[in-house]
Design a protein around this motif. Structure first.
Motif, mmCIF file in Angstrom:
data_model
loop_
_atom_site.group_PDB
_atom_site.id
_atom_site.type_symbol
_atom_site.label_atom_id
_atom_site.label_comp_id
_atom_site.label_asym_id
_atom_site.label_seq_id
_atom_site.Cartn_x
_atom_site.Cartn_y
_atom_site.Cartn_z
ATOM 1 N N ALA A 83 0.822 -1.231 -0.002
ATOM 2 C CA ALA A 83 0.047 -0.043 -0.161
ATOM 3 C C ALA A 83 0.873 1.195 0.060
ATOM 4 O O ALA A 83 0.507 2.070 -0.689
ATOM 5 C CB ALA A 83 -0.804 -0.038 1.225
ATOM 6 N N PHE A 84 1.984 1.270 0.868
ATOM 7 C CA PHE A 84 2.845 2.421 0.951
ATOM 8 C C PHE A 84 3.392 2.750 -0.568
ATOM 9 O O PHE A 84 3.622 3.809 -0.935
ATOM 10 C CB PHE A 84 3.899 1.959 1.668
ATOM 11 N N TYR A 85 3.786 1.759 -1.283
ATOM 12 C CA TYR A 85 4.299 2.026 -2.501
ATOM 13 C C TYR A 85 3.352 2.150 -3.526
ATOM 14 O O TYR A 85 3.586 2.409 -5.008
ATOM 15 C CB TYR A 85 5.422 0.945 -3.014
ATOM 16 N N GLY A 86 2.161 2.283 -3.411
ATOM 17 C CA GLY A 86 1.027 2.145 -4.402
ATOM 18 C C GLY A 86 0.459 1.123 -5.160
ATOM 19 O O GLY A 86 -0.275 1.113 -6.231
ATOM 20 N N PHE A 87 0.592 -0.058 -4.583
ATOM 21 C CA PHE A 87 -0.091 -1.329 -5.306
ATOM 22 C C PHE A 87 -1.236 -1.738 -4.659
ATOM 23 O O PHE A 87 -1.440 -1.696 -3.566
ATOM 24 C CB PHE A 87 1.190 -2.515 -5.021
ATOM 25 N N GLY A 88 -2.223 -1.737 -5.602
ATOM 26 C CA GLY A 88 -3.642 -2.204 -4.912
ATOM 27 C C GLY A 88 -3.382 -3.940 -5.208
ATOM 28 O O GLY A 88 -3.047 -4.510 -6.139
ATOM 29 N N ARG A 89 -4.293 -4.295 -4.254
ATOM 30 C CA ARG A 89 -4.661 -5.718 -4.248
ATOM 31 C C ARG A 89 -5.393 -6.469 -5.338
ATOM 32 O O ARG A 89 -6.301 -5.867 -5.466
ATOM 33 C CB ARG A 89 -5.034 -6.263 -2.755
ATOM 34 N N ILE A 90 -4.892 -7.460 -5.961
ATOM 35 C CA ILE A 90 -5.744 -8.066 -6.993
ATOM 36 C C ILE A 90 -5.759 -9.642 -6.477
ATOM 37 O O ILE A 90 -4.709 -10.266 -6.282
ATOM 38 C CB ILE A 90 -5.187 -8.131 -8.555
ATOM 39 N N ASP A 91 -7.171 -10.296 -6.695
ATOM 40 C CA ASP A 91 -7.197 -11.712 -6.508
ATOM 41 C C ASP A 91 -7.857 -12.626 -7.506
ATOM 42 O O ASP A 91 -8.640 -12.034 -7.858
ATOM 43 C CB ASP A 91 -7.931 -11.999 -5.230
ATOM 44 N N THR A 92 -6.795 -13.226 -8.176
ATOM 45 C CA THR A 92 -7.326 -14.013 -9.638
ATOM 46 C C THR A 92 -7.634 -15.380 -8.866
ATOM 47 O O THR A 92 -7.214 -15.963 -7.951
ATOM 48 C CB THR A 92 -6.280 -14.102 -10.431
ATOM 49 N N SER A 122 -6.178 -23.367 -19.381
ATOM 50 C CA SER A 122 -4.910 -23.894 -19.709
ATOM 51 C C SER A 122 -3.961 -23.111 -20.844
ATOM 52 O O SER A 122 -3.077 -22.850 -20.702
ATOM 53 C CB SER A 122 -4.935 -25.503 -19.926
ATOM 54 N N ASP A 123 -4.796 -22.681 -21.701
ATOM 55 C CA ASP A 123 -4.224 -22.213 -22.776
ATOM 56 C C ASP A 123 -3.624 -20.850 -22.561
ATOM 57 O O ASP A 123 -2.574 -20.316 -23.093
ATOM 58 C CB ASP A 123 -5.152 -21.780 -23.918
ATOM 59 N N LEU A 124 -3.853 -20.134 -21.530
ATOM 60 C CA LEU A 124 -3.453 -19.143 -20.988
ATOM 61 C C LEU A 124 -1.860 -19.277 -20.540
ATOM 62 O O LEU A 124 -1.126 -18.392 -20.833
ATOM 63 C CB LEU A 124 -3.996 -18.424 -19.462
ATOM 64 N N PHE A 125 -1.593 -20.566 -19.979
ATOM 65 C CA PHE A 125 -0.201 -20.616 -19.621
ATOM 66 C C PHE A 125 0.526 -21.182 -20.713
ATOM 67 O O PHE A 125 1.854 -21.060 -20.961
ATOM 68 C CB PHE A 125 -0.334 -21.675 -18.391
ATOM 69 N N TYR A 126 -0.245 -21.856 -21.656
ATOM 70 C CA TYR A 126 0.676 -22.425 -22.896
ATOM 71 C C TYR A 126 0.954 -21.391 -23.591
ATOM 72 O O TYR A 126 2.247 -21.496 -24.043
ATOM 73 C CB TYR A 126 -0.316 -23.413 -23.761
ATOM 74 N N VAL A 127 0.203 -20.489 -23.877
ATOM 75 C CA VAL A 127 0.424 -19.123 -24.732
ATOM 76 C C VAL A 127 1.280 -18.140 -23.940
ATOM 77 O O VAL A 127 2.366 -17.776 -24.415
ATOM 78 C CB VAL A 127 -0.778 -18.501 -25.115
ATOM 79 N N GLY A 128 1.028 -18.013 -22.843
ATOM 80 C CA GLY A 128 1.632 -16.823 -21.897
ATOM 81 C C GLY A 128 3.022 -17.257 -21.450
ATOM 82 O O GLY A 128 4.245 -16.541 -21.648
ATOM 83 N N VAL A 129 3.045 -18.409 -20.644
ATOM 84 C CA VAL A 129 4.276 -18.928 -20.198
ATOM 85 C C VAL A 129 5.271 -19.561 -21.119
ATOM 86 O O VAL A 129 6.373 -19.597 -21.064
ATOM 87 C CB VAL A 129 4.155 -19.755 -18.926
ATOM 88 N N PRO A 138 -2.252 -14.596 -14.998
ATOM 89 C CA PRO A 138 -3.425 -14.358 -14.755
ATOM 90 C C PRO A 138 -3.528 -12.928 -14.447
ATOM 91 O O PRO A 138 -4.713 -12.201 -14.914
ATOM 92 C CB PRO A 138 -3.588 -15.199 -13.247
ATOM 93 N N VAL A 139 -2.660 -12.213 -13.906
ATOM 94 C CA VAL A 139 -2.875 -10.735 -13.914
ATOM 95 C C VAL A 139 -2.659 -9.994 -15.162
ATOM 96 O O VAL A 139 -3.812 -9.235 -15.398
ATOM 97 C CB VAL A 139 -1.776 -10.143 -12.937
ATOM 98 N N ALA A 140 -2.077 -10.471 -16.128
ATOM 99 C CA ALA A 140 -2.263 -10.054 -17.346
ATOM 100 C C ALA A 140 -3.300 -10.469 -18.136
ATOM 101 O O ALA A 140 -4.182 -9.393 -18.745
ATOM 102 C CB ALA A 140 -1.072 -10.637 -18.483
ATOM 103 N N ARG A 141 -4.101 -11.363 -17.984
ATOM 104 C CA ARG A 141 -5.399 -11.881 -18.237
ATOM 105 C C ARG A 141 -6.407 -10.708 -17.718
ATOM 106 O O ARG A 141 -7.363 -10.179 -18.441
ATOM 107 C CB ARG A 141 -5.705 -13.134 -17.997
ATOM 108 N N ALA A 142 -6.494 -10.504 -16.546
ATOM 109 C CA ALA A 142 -7.398 -9.636 -15.762
ATOM 110 C C ALA A 142 -6.975 -8.126 -16.201
ATOM 111 O O ALA A 142 -7.926 -7.502 -16.351
ATOM 112 C CB ALA A 142 -7.001 -9.755 -14.339
ATOM 113 N N TYR A 143 -5.951 -7.691 -16.334
ATOM 114 C CA TYR A 143 -5.759 -6.355 -17.170
ATOM 115 C C TYR A 143 -6.249 -6.062 -18.342
ATOM 116 O O TYR A 143 -6.993 -5.106 -18.473
ATOM 117 C CB TYR A 143 -4.282 -6.112 -17.356
#
Length: 455
Positions: free
Chosen positions: A40-49, A55-62, A93-98
């Motif tokens: 919070a001090f450094y300005g990061f907001g919490r995200i829960d995915t 599965s394709d998110l990781f095949y393609v992304g990672v 997952p954060v990239a997908r949520a973005y």
């Protein structure tokens, strides 16, 4: 003859997982509080995915050729036919949520943090689990080197806060697609004549992604790597300037670092900056410590240190400028990293860093008889609303045994509610240290407790 009873089956936690017991939660709770505060001090907001993704998110992304995707993912098919995977890491997952939530229209950069469970089918060892907990930071929408330094600074500050003073950041640049293409060609040429001397995994990596040959910790592969061409010598001018500026930021911040030209990390989405944080742990660790030997290579450590120390990798990350475009968004620069919380817990214990004690209850509620037990629920609720912490043992009937428990848990006061007190709407307030007690109306209890606790 009567059938003999079958012995009940005993169960244990699945291999590679662990329970966090109440006495351990003081440390885990403190860690979570402190990472929430510094985020919070450094300005990061919490995200829960979600704990699972397509599965394709990781095949393609990672990347299909990475160890995470090819060997370590827990994947399953749903009754509806969807192919899902328990999340092995947090960045994709954060990239997908973005993308999904239109964060590109938010003020940039978007700074997010997460903390939770991740799942990898690895060989369990001390400090490494199949269900692991991580704290991750992602800074999306800024291509400057200061963003890279910012992420490193937050992690470094957090470790300093926990008394981990000897941490060193290893940093490297793996370039962009422009300069990495020519480097891959040169790396191919170097390894082609040496392929027979590599481990089985590296022979496969040579076909799919030769850059990952630099990441192997097998001794024979480490020996071959020593003379391999270094990407730092072949960066384009833009990547070179970016990396130079990052090092200047680290020097200005006083963050100890060393250049590791063979650091590439194991995920395909990284570009330019990659980093890992290491500490050195004695080989003759105290028995019972859970610090894991680092899975990374020991190259670059002083010879005398190699004999008496093992290096422990506790966090890592880097820049991933192509990931968001790769999973369906617009080209967006980004950088992030993640800290393994089990590794940090092991480190804190091994170094005997002071761990906060669990908070003691202010009062202990002693109840004697059925009517008193029934009335005690109302008293508990009044204490909760007043913010006065309490403990109790509803199953006990003996006043002596309950007062013994009150003494063990360190309560300052005991509230004694018996049959007579329950009928008269009174309660006995007993000071544990002196044994002095007084009988007061129940409606005056909170007022009396606040006055005494304030003293």
């Amino acid at each position: 003859m009567p059938r003999s009873k079958e012995k009940a089956k005993g169960f244990q936690s699945p291999r590679g997982t662990h329970d966090i017991l109440p006495e351990e939660e003081a440390l885990w709770g403190k860690m979570r509080e402190s990472l929430k505060a510094i985020s919070a001090f450094y300005g990061f907001g919490r995200i829960d995915t979600p704990h699972f993704e397509n599965s394709d998110l990781f095949y393609v992304g990672v990347g299909k050729a990475t160890d995470i995707v090819s060997k370590q993912m827990y994947s399953f098919k749903t009754r509806g036919g969807d192919q899902l995977t328990l999340r092995p890491e947090g960045t994709a997952p954060v990239a997908r949520a973005y993308i999904e939530h239109g964060m590109a229209s938010w003020p940039q950069p978007v700074k997010l943090y997460y903390e939770g469970s991740f799942f990898r089918h690895e060989s369990p060892q001390r400090g490494r689990f199949r269900e692991l907990h991580q704290w991750g930071l992602e800074l999306i929408g800024d291509e400057s080197a200061v963003a890279d330094a910012y992420i490193i600074q937050v992690f470094y500050a957090y470790l300093q806060e926990w008394g981990i003073k000897d941490v060193v950041a290893e940093v490297n640049s793996i370039g962009c697609p422009v300069c990495r293409s020519s480097y891959r060609t040169q790396l191919n040429q170097y390894y082609r004549s040496r392929i027979r001397g590599l481990c089985r995994d590296c022979k496969e990596r040579f076909k799919d992604n030769p850059l990952r040959l630099l990441d192997c910790s097998e001794e024979k592969c480490v020996m071959v790597r020593k003379s391999a061409p270094q990407i730092l010598d072949r960066l384009c001018e833009v990547c070179r300037a970016h990396f130079r500026l990052l090092l200047e930021f680290l020097e200005e911040s006083g963050i100890p670092y060393i250049l590791n030209p063979h650091l590439v990390r194991g995920l395909d989405y990284y570009t330019r900056t990659v980093f890992e944080f290491f500490v050195e742990e004695p080989l003759n660790r105290p028995e019972g410590s859970e610090v894991a030997a680092s899975p990374e290579r020991a190259e670059g450590v002083k010879e005398e240190s190699k004999e008496s120390f093992k290096r422990l990798a506790i966090l890592g990350g880097g820049r991933y400028d192509g990931l968001i475009e790769l999973v369906g968004g617009r080209a967006t620069p980004a950088v992030g990293g993640a800290l393994g919380l089990e590794r940090l817990v092991s480190l804190i214990r091994a170094r005997k860093i002071n761990i906060p004690e669990a908070a003691r209850p202010n009062v202990f509620l002693v109840q004697l008889g059925e009517l008193a037990k029934k009335k005690s629920f109302r008293v508990m609720e009044e204490l909760r609303k007043a913010g006065i912490t309490m403990s109790e043992s509803l199953g006990r009937d003996s006043i002596r045994s309950q007062l013994n428990i009150a003494d063990r848990v360190g309560a300052e006061y005991a509230l004694i509610l018996g049959q007579k007190e329950a009928l008269d709407d009174m309660i006995i307030l007993r000071e544990m240290s002196s044994g002095i007690q007084e009988s007061i109306p129940q409606f005056k209890l909170i007022e009396a407790l606040r006055r005494k606790l304030k003293k």
